[in-house]
Design an enzyme around this catalytic site. Structure first.
Site, short mmCIF file in Angstrom:
data_model
loop_
_atom_site.label_atom_id
_atom_site.label_comp_id
_atom_site.label_asym_id
_atom_site.label_seq_id
_atom_site.Cartn_x
_atom_site.Cartn_y
_atom_site.Cartn_z
N ARG A 167 0.80 -1.24 0.00
CA ARG A 167 0.00 0.00 0.00
C ARG A 167 0.83 1.28 0.00
NH1 ARG A 167 -2.30 -3.45 -1.52
NH2 ARG A 167 -4.10 -4.51 -0.67
N SER A 218 -10.73 -1.11 3.23
CA SER A 218 -10.10 -1.48 4.51
C SER A 218 -9.62 -0.22 5.22
CB SER A 218 -8.88 -2.38 4.26
OG SER A 218 -9.30 -3.59 3.71
N GLU A 288 -5.02 2.69 6.61
CA GLU A 288 -4.71 2.60 5.18
C GLU A 288 -5.32 3.84 4.49
OE1 GLU A 288 -5.27 -1.24 3.38
OE2 GLU A 288 -6.02 -0.33 1.53
C1 LIG Z 1 -15.74 -0.57 -1.28
C2 LIG Z 1 -14.24 -0.33 -1.42
C3 LIG Z 1 -13.40 -1.41 -1.67
C4 LIG Z 1 -12.02 -1.22 -1.77
N1 LIG Z 1 -11.22 -2.30 -2.02
C5 LIG Z 1 -9.90 -2.12 -2.12
C6 LIG Z 1 -9.04 -3.24 -2.40
O1 LIG Z 1 -9.48 -4.37 -2.55
N2 LIG Z 1 -7.70 -3.01 -2.48
C7 LIG Z 1 -7.16 -1.77 -2.32
O2 LIG Z 1 -5.95 -1.63 -2.43
N3 LIG Z 1 -7.95 -0.69 -2.09
C8 LIG Z 1 -9.30 -0.83 -1.98
N4 LIG Z 1 -10.09 0.25 -1.74
C9 LIG Z 1 -9.47 1.58 -1.53
C10 LIG Z 1 -9.33 2.46 -2.80
O3 LIG Z 1 -10.29 2.14 -3.77
C11 LIG Z 1 -7.93 2.33 -3.40
O4 LIG Z 1 -6.93 2.74 -2.48
C12 LIG Z 1 -7.78 3.18 -4.67
O5 LIG Z 1 -6.58 2.88 -5.30
C13 LIG Z 1 -7.83 4.69 -4.40
O6 LIG Z 1 -7.94 5.35 -5.65
P1 LIG Z 1 -8.66 6.77 -5.78
O7 LIG Z 1 -8.56 7.22 -7.19
O8 LIG Z 1 -10.04 6.70 -5.21
O9 LIG Z 1 -7.73 7.64 -4.86
P2 LIG Z 1 -8.12 8.80 -3.77
O10 LIG Z 1 -8.87 8.14 -2.68
O11 LIG Z 1 -8.82 9.90 -4.52
O12 LIG Z 1 -6.71 9.24 -3.32
C14 LIG Z 1 -5.88 8.35 -2.57
C15 LIG Z 1 -4.47 8.95 -2.48
O13 LIG Z 1 -3.89 8.93 -3.77
C16 LIG Z 1 -3.46 10.23 -4.15
N5 LIG Z 1 -3.70 10.38 -5.59
C17 LIG Z 1 -4.83 10.09 -6.28
N6 LIG Z 1 -4.65 10.32 -7.59
C18 LIG Z 1 -3.38 10.78 -7.73
C19 LIG Z 1 -2.60 11.21 -8.85
N7 LIG Z 1 -3.07 11.23 -10.10
N8 LIG Z 1 -1.32 11.62 -8.62
C20 LIG Z 1 -0.81 11.61 -7.36
N9 LIG Z 1 -1.50 11.23 -6.27
C21 LIG Z 1 -2.77 10.81 -6.46
C22 LIG Z 1 -4.32 11.18 -3.33
O14 LIG Z 1 -3.68 12.44 -3.14
C23 LIG Z 1 -4.48 10.42 -2.03
O15 LIG Z 1 -3.37 10.62 -1.18
C24 LIG Z 1 -11.49 0.08 -1.63
C25 LIG Z 1 -12.34 1.18 -1.39
C26 LIG Z 1 -13.70 0.98 -1.28
C27 LIG Z 1 -14.60 2.17 -1.05
#
Ligand SMILES: Cc1cc2nc3c(=O)[nH]c(=O)nc-3n(C[C@H](O)[C@H](O)[C@H](O)COP(=O)(O)OP(=O)(O)OC[C@H]3O[C@@H](n4cnc5c(N)ncnc54)[C@H](O)[C@@H]3O)c2cc1C
Length: 294
Positions: A167, A218, A288
Protein backbone atom coordinates in the site's frame (compact mmCIF):
# COMPACT_ATOMS: atom_id res chain seq x y z
CA UNK A 1 -7.19 37.91 -10.69
CA UNK A 2 -9.42 35.86 -8.41
CA UNK A 3 -8.97 32.08 -8.37
CA UNK A 4 -12.45 31.56 -9.81
CA UNK A 5 -11.73 33.83 -12.79
CA UNK A 6 -8.46 32.00 -13.44
CA UNK A 7 -10.18 28.63 -13.33
CA UNK A 8 -12.85 29.85 -15.77
CA UNK A 9 -10.12 30.81 -18.24
CA UNK A 10 -8.67 27.31 -18.06
CA UNK A 11 -11.63 24.97 -18.11
CA UNK A 12 -15.35 24.94 -18.84
CA UNK A 13 -17.58 26.24 -16.04
CA UNK A 14 -19.25 22.85 -15.76
CA UNK A 15 -15.96 21.52 -14.37
CA UNK A 16 -15.72 24.14 -11.59
CA UNK A 17 -17.51 24.02 -8.24
CA UNK A 18 -17.24 26.61 -5.47
CA UNK A 19 -17.70 25.62 -1.81
CA UNK A 20 -18.30 22.07 -2.92
CA UNK A 21 -19.08 19.48 -0.26
CA UNK A 22 -16.44 16.77 -0.40
CA UNK A 23 -19.05 14.32 0.86
CA UNK A 24 -20.21 14.27 -2.78
CA UNK A 25 -16.78 13.15 -3.95
CA UNK A 26 -15.68 10.60 -1.35
CA UNK A 27 -16.84 7.02 -1.00
CA UNK A 28 -17.32 7.60 2.77
CA UNK A 29 -19.86 10.32 1.82
CA UNK A 30 -18.54 12.62 4.54
CA UNK A 31 -16.31 15.68 4.52
CA UNK A 32 -16.66 19.45 4.51
CA UNK A 33 -16.39 21.92 1.66
CA UNK A 34 -13.54 22.40 -0.77
CA UNK A 35 -13.15 26.11 -1.55
CA UNK A 36 -12.82 25.10 -5.21
CA UNK A 37 -13.36 21.67 -6.71
CA UNK A 38 -12.24 21.18 -10.32
CA UNK A 39 -12.33 18.29 -12.76
CA UNK A 40 -10.01 19.21 -15.67
CA UNK A 41 -10.79 17.55 -18.98
CA UNK A 42 -7.23 17.31 -20.27
CA UNK A 43 -3.66 17.10 -18.99
CA UNK A 44 -3.08 20.58 -20.44
CA UNK A 45 -5.91 21.99 -18.31
CA UNK A 46 -4.53 20.19 -15.26
CA UNK A 47 -1.09 21.73 -15.78
CA UNK A 48 -2.58 25.22 -16.16
CA UNK A 49 -4.52 24.78 -12.89
CA UNK A 50 -1.30 23.82 -11.12
CA UNK A 51 0.17 27.21 -12.11
CA UNK A 52 -2.45 29.02 -9.97
CA UNK A 53 -1.02 30.39 -6.73
CA UNK A 54 -3.17 28.41 -4.27
CA UNK A 55 -2.89 25.31 -2.12
CA UNK A 56 -3.76 22.37 -4.39
CA UNK A 57 -4.96 18.92 -3.33
CA UNK A 58 -5.05 16.15 -5.92
CA UNK A 59 -7.53 13.33 -5.68
CA UNK A 60 -8.74 10.54 -7.91
CA UNK A 61 -12.14 9.04 -7.08
CA UNK A 62 -11.95 9.74 -3.32
CA UNK A 63 -12.29 6.04 -2.48
CA UNK A 64 -9.42 5.94 -0.02
CA UNK A 65 -9.97 9.33 1.56
CA UNK A 66 -11.45 10.73 4.74
CA UNK A 67 -11.89 14.48 4.37
CA UNK A 68 -12.31 16.29 7.69
CA UNK A 69 -15.54 18.16 8.42
CA UNK A 70 -14.09 21.65 8.03
CA UNK A 71 -13.15 20.90 4.46
CA UNK A 72 -10.13 21.75 2.34
CA UNK A 73 -8.59 25.17 1.69
CA UNK A 74 -7.69 26.11 -1.86
CA UNK A 75 -8.31 24.01 -4.96
CA UNK A 76 -9.14 20.31 -4.98
CA UNK A 77 -8.41 18.79 -8.38
CA UNK A 78 -9.93 15.44 -9.28
CA UNK A 79 -8.40 13.56 -12.22
CA UNK A 80 -11.63 11.66 -12.80
CA UNK A 81 -12.20 13.10 -16.31
CA UNK A 82 -8.73 12.14 -17.60
CA UNK A 83 -9.58 8.80 -19.14
CA UNK A 84 -7.81 8.34 -22.48
CA UNK A 85 -6.20 4.98 -23.13
CA UNK A 86 -4.56 2.99 -25.88
CA UNK A 87 -3.68 -0.65 -26.26
CA UNK A 88 -0.52 -1.83 -27.98
CA UNK A 89 -0.20 -5.62 -27.98
CA UNK A 90 -0.22 -6.66 -24.34
CA UNK A 91 0.47 -3.14 -23.01
CA UNK A 92 -2.20 -0.66 -21.99
CA UNK A 93 -1.34 3.00 -21.55
CA UNK A 94 -4.00 5.01 -19.71
CA UNK A 95 -4.53 8.39 -18.10
CA UNK A 96 -4.49 8.69 -14.32
CA UNK A 97 -8.23 9.27 -13.99
CA UNK A 98 -9.21 6.03 -15.71
CA UNK A 99 -11.32 4.00 -13.23
CA UNK A 100 -9.62 0.70 -12.42
CA UNK A 101 -12.93 -1.13 -12.76
CA UNK A 102 -13.33 0.16 -16.33
CA UNK A 103 -9.69 -0.59 -17.14
CA UNK A 104 -10.03 -4.19 -15.96
CA UNK A 105 -13.11 -4.60 -18.19
CA UNK A 106 -11.23 -3.14 -21.18
CA UNK A 107 -8.36 -5.55 -20.53
CA UNK A 108 -10.77 -8.49 -20.33
CA UNK A 109 -12.57 -7.52 -23.57
CA UNK A 110 -9.19 -7.46 -25.29
CA UNK A 111 -8.14 -10.85 -23.94
CA UNK A 112 -5.50 -9.40 -21.63
CA UNK A 113 -4.93 -11.01 -18.25
CA UNK A 114 -3.32 -9.41 -15.18
CA UNK A 115 -5.92 -6.85 -14.10
CA UNK A 116 -8.56 -9.26 -12.78
CA UNK A 117 -7.56 -8.42 -9.19
CA UNK A 118 -8.60 -4.80 -9.77
CA UNK A 119 -12.11 -5.40 -11.07
CA UNK A 120 -13.77 -4.40 -7.78
CA UNK A 121 -11.44 -1.62 -6.62
CA UNK A 122 -13.34 1.68 -6.99
CA UNK A 123 -10.31 3.94 -7.51
CA UNK A 124 -8.60 5.57 -10.46
CA UNK A 125 -5.37 4.35 -12.03
CA UNK A 126 -3.46 7.27 -10.43
CA UNK A 127 -4.87 6.59 -6.96
CA UNK A 128 -4.13 2.88 -7.37
CA UNK A 129 -0.49 3.52 -8.29
CA UNK A 130 -0.09 6.00 -5.42
CA UNK A 131 -1.49 3.36 -3.01
CA UNK A 132 -0.12 0.23 -4.73
CA UNK A 133 -3.71 -1.00 -4.59
CA UNK A 134 -4.18 -4.74 -4.55
CA UNK A 135 -6.57 -7.59 -3.90
CA UNK A 136 -6.92 -11.33 -4.43
CA UNK A 137 -3.19 -11.95 -4.79
CA UNK A 138 -2.51 -9.14 -7.27
CA UNK A 139 -1.31 -5.57 -6.90
CA UNK A 140 -0.28 -2.65 -9.10
CA UNK A 141 3.36 -3.61 -8.53
CA UNK A 142 2.81 -6.67 -10.76
CA UNK A 143 1.77 -4.70 -13.84
CA UNK A 144 3.03 -1.09 -13.81
CA UNK A 145 5.93 -0.64 -16.22
CA UNK A 146 6.23 3.13 -16.18
CA UNK A 147 4.36 6.24 -15.17
CA UNK A 148 4.42 9.88 -16.14
CA UNK A 149 4.04 12.61 -13.53
CA UNK A 150 4.28 16.36 -13.06
CA UNK A 151 6.87 17.49 -10.55
CA UNK A 152 6.81 20.59 -8.31
CA UNK A 153 8.46 22.70 -11.03
CA UNK A 154 5.73 21.54 -13.43
CA UNK A 155 8.12 19.42 -15.51
CA UNK A 156 6.70 16.21 -16.93
CA UNK A 157 8.84 13.22 -15.97
CA UNK A 158 8.68 9.48 -16.55
CA UNK A 159 9.82 6.77 -14.15
CA UNK A 160 10.11 3.01 -14.37
CA UNK A 161 11.13 2.35 -10.74
CA UNK A 162 8.14 2.77 -8.38
CA UNK A 163 9.52 1.32 -5.11
CA UNK A 164 6.21 -0.41 -4.48
CA UNK A 165 5.59 -1.84 -1.02
CA UNK A 166 2.41 -2.91 0.72
CA UNK A 167 0.00 0.00 0.00
CA UNK A 168 2.87 2.39 -0.69
CA UNK A 169 4.75 3.60 -3.73
CA UNK A 170 7.45 6.07 -4.61
CA UNK A 171 4.65 8.65 -4.93
CA UNK A 172 3.48 8.21 -1.34
CA UNK A 173 7.05 7.99 -0.02
CA UNK A 174 9.40 10.22 -1.99
CA UNK A 175 8.04 12.00 -5.03
CA UNK A 176 5.64 14.86 -4.43
CA UNK A 177 4.23 14.56 -7.94
CA UNK A 178 0.95 14.25 -9.76
CA UNK A 179 0.59 11.08 -11.76
CA UNK A 180 -0.63 11.81 -15.29
CA UNK A 181 -0.63 8.39 -16.92
CA UNK A 182 0.91 4.93 -16.76
CA UNK A 183 1.84 1.94 -18.90
CA UNK A 184 0.70 -1.47 -17.71
CA UNK A 185 2.16 -4.73 -18.99
CA UNK A 186 -0.41 -7.52 -19.16
CA UNK A 187 -0.40 -10.91 -20.87
CA UNK A 188 -2.46 -12.51 -23.58
CA UNK A 189 -5.09 -14.74 -22.03
CA UNK A 190 -8.39 -16.44 -22.62
CA UNK A 191 -11.33 -14.00 -22.48
CA UNK A 192 -13.70 -16.50 -20.83
CA UNK A 193 -11.17 -17.45 -18.17
CA UNK A 194 -10.40 -13.80 -17.44
CA UNK A 195 -14.11 -12.99 -17.06
CA UNK A 196 -14.63 -16.05 -14.88
CA UNK A 197 -11.83 -14.92 -12.55
CA UNK A 198 -13.34 -11.43 -12.38
CA UNK A 199 -16.78 -12.83 -11.55
CA UNK A 200 -15.26 -14.92 -8.75
CA UNK A 201 -13.53 -11.86 -7.29
CA UNK A 202 -16.72 -9.81 -7.42
CA UNK A 203 -18.80 -12.59 -5.85
CA UNK A 204 -16.27 -12.97 -3.07
CA UNK A 205 -16.32 -9.21 -2.42
CA UNK A 206 -20.12 -9.05 -2.46
CA UNK A 207 -20.40 -11.79 0.14
CA UNK A 208 -17.59 -10.66 2.46
CA UNK A 209 -17.51 -6.87 2.28
CA UNK A 210 -20.12 -4.21 3.16
CA UNK A 211 -20.18 -2.91 -0.41
CA UNK A 212 -23.64 -1.36 0.00
CA UNK A 213 -22.57 0.99 2.77
CA UNK A 214 -20.30 4.03 2.33
CA UNK A 215 -16.71 3.27 3.34
CA UNK A 216 -13.19 3.69 2.03
CA UNK A 217 -12.40 -0.01 1.87
CA UNK A 218 -10.10 -1.48 4.51
CA UNK A 219 -9.65 1.15 7.19
CA UNK A 220 -6.39 -0.24 8.58
CA UNK A 221 -3.22 -1.66 7.07
CA UNK A 222 -2.04 -5.17 7.77
CA UNK A 223 0.59 -5.13 10.47
CA UNK A 224 3.67 -7.33 10.00
CA UNK A 225 1.55 -9.74 7.99
CA UNK A 226 -1.15 -9.86 10.72
CA UNK A 227 -4.63 -9.35 9.33
CA UNK A 228 -5.88 -6.54 11.52
CA UNK A 229 -9.58 -7.20 10.84
CA UNK A 230 -9.20 -10.55 12.67
CA UNK A 231 -7.87 -8.77 15.76
CA UNK A 232 -10.69 -6.21 15.63
CA UNK A 233 -13.22 -9.04 15.34
CA UNK A 234 -11.63 -11.00 18.21
CA UNK A 235 -11.68 -7.84 20.34
CA UNK A 236 -15.47 -7.85 19.98
CA UNK A 237 -15.62 -4.58 18.07
CA UNK A 238 -17.84 -5.64 15.15
CA UNK A 239 -20.87 -3.35 15.24
CA UNK A 240 -19.24 -0.90 17.66
CA UNK A 241 -20.71 2.50 16.83
CA UNK A 242 -19.79 6.13 17.46
CA UNK A 243 -22.33 8.60 16.09
CA UNK A 244 -23.02 7.47 12.54
CA UNK A 245 -19.76 5.51 12.18
CA UNK A 246 -19.72 1.76 12.75
CA UNK A 247 -17.24 -1.10 12.63
CA UNK A 248 -18.96 -3.14 9.91
CA UNK A 249 -20.96 -6.07 11.24
CA UNK A 250 -19.98 -7.99 8.07
CA UNK A 251 -16.21 -7.29 7.93
CA UNK A 252 -14.38 -5.89 10.96
CA UNK A 253 -11.71 -4.33 8.75
CA UNK A 254 -14.18 -1.82 7.34
CA UNK A 255 -15.54 1.23 9.14
CA UNK A 256 -18.81 2.22 7.47
CA UNK A 257 -21.00 5.30 7.44
CA UNK A 258 -24.48 4.26 8.59
CA UNK A 259 -25.88 7.28 6.75
CA UNK A 260 -25.43 10.30 8.99
CA UNK A 261 -21.79 9.98 10.06
CA UNK A 262 -19.53 12.98 10.25
CA UNK A 263 -15.84 12.58 9.48
CA UNK A 264 -15.20 13.28 13.17
CA UNK A 265 -17.36 10.25 14.09
CA UNK A 266 -15.17 8.12 11.82
CA UNK A 267 -11.94 9.59 13.23
CA UNK A 268 -13.18 9.00 16.81
CA UNK A 269 -14.03 5.40 15.96
CA UNK A 270 -10.66 4.84 14.28
CA UNK A 271 -8.90 6.13 17.40
CA UNK A 272 -11.09 4.01 19.68
CA UNK A 273 -10.29 0.85 17.66
CA UNK A 274 -6.57 1.70 17.66
CA UNK A 275 -6.63 2.11 21.46
CA UNK A 276 -8.47 -1.18 22.06
CA UNK A 277 -6.04 -3.09 19.82
CA UNK A 278 -3.08 -1.44 21.53
CA UNK A 279 -4.41 -2.28 25.02
CA UNK A 280 -5.34 -5.85 24.14
CA UNK A 281 -2.52 -6.92 21.79
CA UNK A 282 0.16 -4.23 22.26
CA UNK A 283 0.06 -3.56 18.54
CA UNK A 284 -0.08 -0.10 16.96
CA UNK A 285 -2.30 -0.26 13.90
CA UNK A 286 -2.12 2.37 11.18
CA UNK A 287 -4.81 3.58 8.83
CA UNK A 288 -4.71 2.60 5.18
CA UNK A 289 -7.11 5.45 4.40
CA UNK A 290 -5.68 8.95 3.97
CA UNK A 291 -7.10 11.62 6.27
CA UNK A 292 -6.93 15.11 4.77
CA UNK A 293 -8.41 18.57 5.30
CA UNK A 294 -9.03 20.80 8.27
C1 LIG B 1 -15.74 -0.57 -1.28
C2 LIG B 1 -14.24 -0.33 -1.42
C3 LIG B 1 -13.40 -1.41 -1.67
C4 LIG B 1 -12.02 -1.22 -1.77
N1 LIG B 1 -11.22 -2.30 -2.02
C5 LIG B 1 -9.90 -2.12 -2.12
C6 LIG B 1 -9.04 -3.24 -2.40
O1 LIG B 1 -9.48 -4.37 -2.55
N2 LIG B 1 -7.70 -3.01 -2.48
C7 LIG B 1 -7.16 -1.77 -2.32
O2 LIG B 1 -5.95 -1.63 -2.43
N3 LIG B 1 -7.95 -0.69 -2.09
C8 LIG B 1 -9.30 -0.83 -1.98
N4 LIG B 1 -10.09 0.25 -1.74
C9 LIG B 1 -9.47 1.58 -1.53
C10 LIG B 1 -9.33 2.46 -2.80
O3 LIG B 1 -10.29 2.14 -3.77
C11 LIG B 1 -7.93 2.33 -3.40
O4 LIG B 1 -6.93 2.74 -2.48
C12 LIG B 1 -7.78 3.18 -4.67
O5 LIG B 1 -6.58 2.88 -5.30
C13 LIG B 1 -7.83 4.69 -4.40
O6 LIG B 1 -7.94 5.35 -5.65
P1 LIG B 1 -8.66 6.77 -5.78
O7 LIG B 1 -8.56 7.22 -7.19
O8 LIG B 1 -10.04 6.70 -5.21
O9 LIG B 1 -7.73 7.64 -4.86
P2 LIG B 1 -8.12 8.80 -3.77
O10 LIG B 1 -8.87 8.14 -2.68
O11 LIG B 1 -8.82 9.90 -4.52
O12 LIG B 1 -6.71 9.24 -3.32
C14 LIG B 1 -5.88 8.35 -2.57
C15 LIG B 1 -4.47 8.95 -2.48
O13 LIG B 1 -3.89 8.93 -3.77
C16 LIG B 1 -3.46 10.23 -4.15
N5 LIG B 1 -3.70 10.38 -5.59
C17 LIG B 1 -4.83 10.09 -6.28
N6 LIG B 1 -4.65 10.32 -7.59
C18 LIG B 1 -3.38 10.78 -7.73
C19 LIG B 1 -2.60 11.21 -8.85
N7 LIG B 1 -3.07 11.23 -10.10
N8 LIG B 1 -1.32 11.62 -8.62
C20 LIG B 1 -0.81 11.61 -7.36
N9 LIG B 1 -1.50 11.23 -6.27
C21 LIG B 1 -2.77 10.81 -6.46
C22 LIG B 1 -4.32 11.18 -3.33
O14 LIG B 1 -3.68 12.44 -3.14
C23 LIG B 1 -4.48 10.42 -2.03
O15 LIG B 1 -3.37 10.62 -1.18
C24 LIG B 1 -11.49 0.08 -1.63
C25 LIG B 1 -12.34 1.18 -1.39
C26 LIG B 1 -13.70 0.98 -1.28
C27 LIG B 1 -14.60 2.17 -1.05
Amino acid sequence: MQILEKLKQITDEKNIFVDELMSKHTSFKTGGKAEYFVTPESKEELIEILKIDSPITIIGNGSNLLVKDNGIKGIVVSTIKLRNYKIDGDTIEADAGMPLIMLSKIAAENGLTGLEFACGIPGTLGGAIFMNAGAYGGEMNDIVVSSEYIDKELNIREITEHKFEYRRSIYSKEIDGIILSAKLKLQQGDIDQIKEKMNQNIESRNSKQPINMPSAGSTFKRKDGVIVSKLIDEAGLKGYTIGGAQVSTLHAGFIVNKGDATSQDIIDLIQYVQQVIKDKYEIDIETEIKIIGE
